[in-house]
Design a protein around this motif. Sequence first.
Motif, PDB file in Angstrom:
ATOM      1  N   ASN A  75       0.809  -1.223   0.000  1.00 52.92           N
ATOM      2  CA  ASN A  75       0.000   0.000   0.000  1.00 52.92           C
ATOM      3  C   ASN A  75       0.843   1.275   0.000  1.00 52.92           C
ATOM      4  O   ASN A  75       0.328   2.366   0.236  1.00 52.92           O
TER       5      ASN A  75
ATOM      6  N   THR B 297       3.283   3.973  -2.139  1.00 56.34           N
ATOM      7  CA  THR B 297       3.562   4.425  -3.498  1.00 56.34           C
ATOM      8  C   THR B 297       5.066   4.280  -3.733  1.00 56.34           C
ATOM      9  O   THR B 297       5.835   4.142  -2.764  1.00 56.34           O
TER      10      THR B 297
ATOM     11  N   LYS C 298      -3.906  -5.034  -2.456  1.00 55.02           N
ATOM     12  CA  LYS C 298      -3.576  -3.607  -2.526  1.00 55.02           C
ATOM     13  C   LYS C 298      -4.824  -2.772  -2.288  1.00 55.02           C
ATOM     14  O   LYS C 298      -5.887  -3.060  -2.840  1.00 55.02           O
TER      15      LYS C 298
ATOM     16  N   LEU D 241      -4.577   0.672  -2.638  1.00 53.27           N
ATOM     17  CA  LEU D 241      -4.249   1.951  -3.254  1.00 53.27           C
ATOM     18  C   LEU D 241      -5.356   2.381  -4.221  1.00 53.27           C
ATOM     19  O   LEU D 241      -6.099   1.531  -4.737  1.00 53.27           O
TER      20      LEU D 241
ATOM     21  N   LYS E 215      -7.290   3.263  -7.547  1.00 47.11           N
ATOM     22  CA  LYS E 215      -7.192   2.597  -8.842  1.00 47.11           C
ATOM     23  C   LYS E 215      -6.212   3.328  -9.749  1.00 47.11           C
ATOM     24  O   LYS E 215      -6.236   4.554  -9.868  1.00 47.11           O
TER      25      LYS E 215
ATOM     26  N   THR F 282      -2.966   3.483  -9.281  1.00 53.08           N
ATOM     27  CA  THR F 282      -1.739   3.839  -8.564  1.00 53.08           C
ATOM     28  C   THR F 282      -0.791   2.645  -8.529  1.00 53.08           C
ATOM     29  O   THR F 282      -1.192   1.533  -8.185  1.00 53.08           O
TER      30      THR F 282
ATOM     31  N   SER G 182       2.099   0.304  -7.051  1.00 53.84           N
ATOM     32  CA  SER G 182       2.552  -0.038  -5.704  1.00 53.84           C
ATOM     33  C   SER G 182       4.061   0.127  -5.580  1.00 53.84           C
ATOM     34  O   SER G 182       4.822  -0.300  -6.460  1.00 53.84           O
TER      35      SER G 182
END
Length: 321
Positions: free
Chosen positions: A238, A240, A266, A268, A270, A272, A274
């Motif tokens: 999770n 970036t 995940k 995060l 949509k 993005t 990981s």
Amino acid sequence: MSVIESIMDIPAGHEQNVFGQFDAHLKKIEKTLHVTVIARESELKIIGSDVSAKRAKEVFTELIELSKRGNTITEQNVNYALSLSMEGMTDTITELDKDIICRTISGKPIKPKTHGQKKYIDEIRDKMIVFGIGPAGTGKTYLGMAMAITAFKNNEVNRIILTRPAIEAGENLGFLPGDLQSKVDPYLRPLYDALYQIMGAESYLSNSEKGLIEVAPLAYMRGRTLDNAYIILDEAQNTTPAQMKMFLTRIGFGSKVIITGDLTQKDLPKGTISGLDTAIKVLKNIDEVAFVQLTSQDVVRHPLVQKIVKAYEEYEHSKKN
């Protein structure tokens, strides 16, 4: 295929532990290996093909040895012994039982229960940064926590830092009352749970007040240099790429880092990328960094969890094909 009878001894007092409640373990071994097992006093008679009877004898031998060492035989032990036997692996689960990392506050030993977990522990001992990647229930965070607490108690590091990104698991929780700490604590609860179980609440609170143990969201790591610390980043899928780079560049001298994550869970937004995916590609050729891939075979929670993880793995694989 010829049918043979194989006879082995089972020490008195270990039958119930090895056979399981209502002979559940014994029945599972019979059904999986297609053998018939007859227990009389301290003797087991195994009837089946030569290959099946040999495998069943190996499994019972392993479980008896585990029982002799004071372990309560679980369904996970039986399942793993069966899977090793059916794959023809010579490695045994009794070898894993020797590697005690530490004990919980109640005295229960913490040790690897699968060969995947054993590899994970060995890499943590050997490397500066270890990525533990795999599904829920494989012990990534818990074993990492046990290693961190052991190093802290042995004065190998001065402090423990536990962190994870504060991202909602596919839900919008809306406004949460309270100060900043009370807002982020729910995200960090799994880390607290492991700390309390291994270290005890009193010891944790005492060391926390001294600043020797810190549980904080990942955003709190920015701008810091973390020397002589055992650092665990949980739920790394999770992050970036920028957050992961920020975290990895915080590491100072005398520190050891464990990064855990499950690439299938995940949370995060949509689209993005990981940070864990990126790190695997970027760092794969650095010697001081190890990547350990755990699978559904390494799940040590309720056996149903292992089946659920495997079912999802098969479903995701079928979607790709």
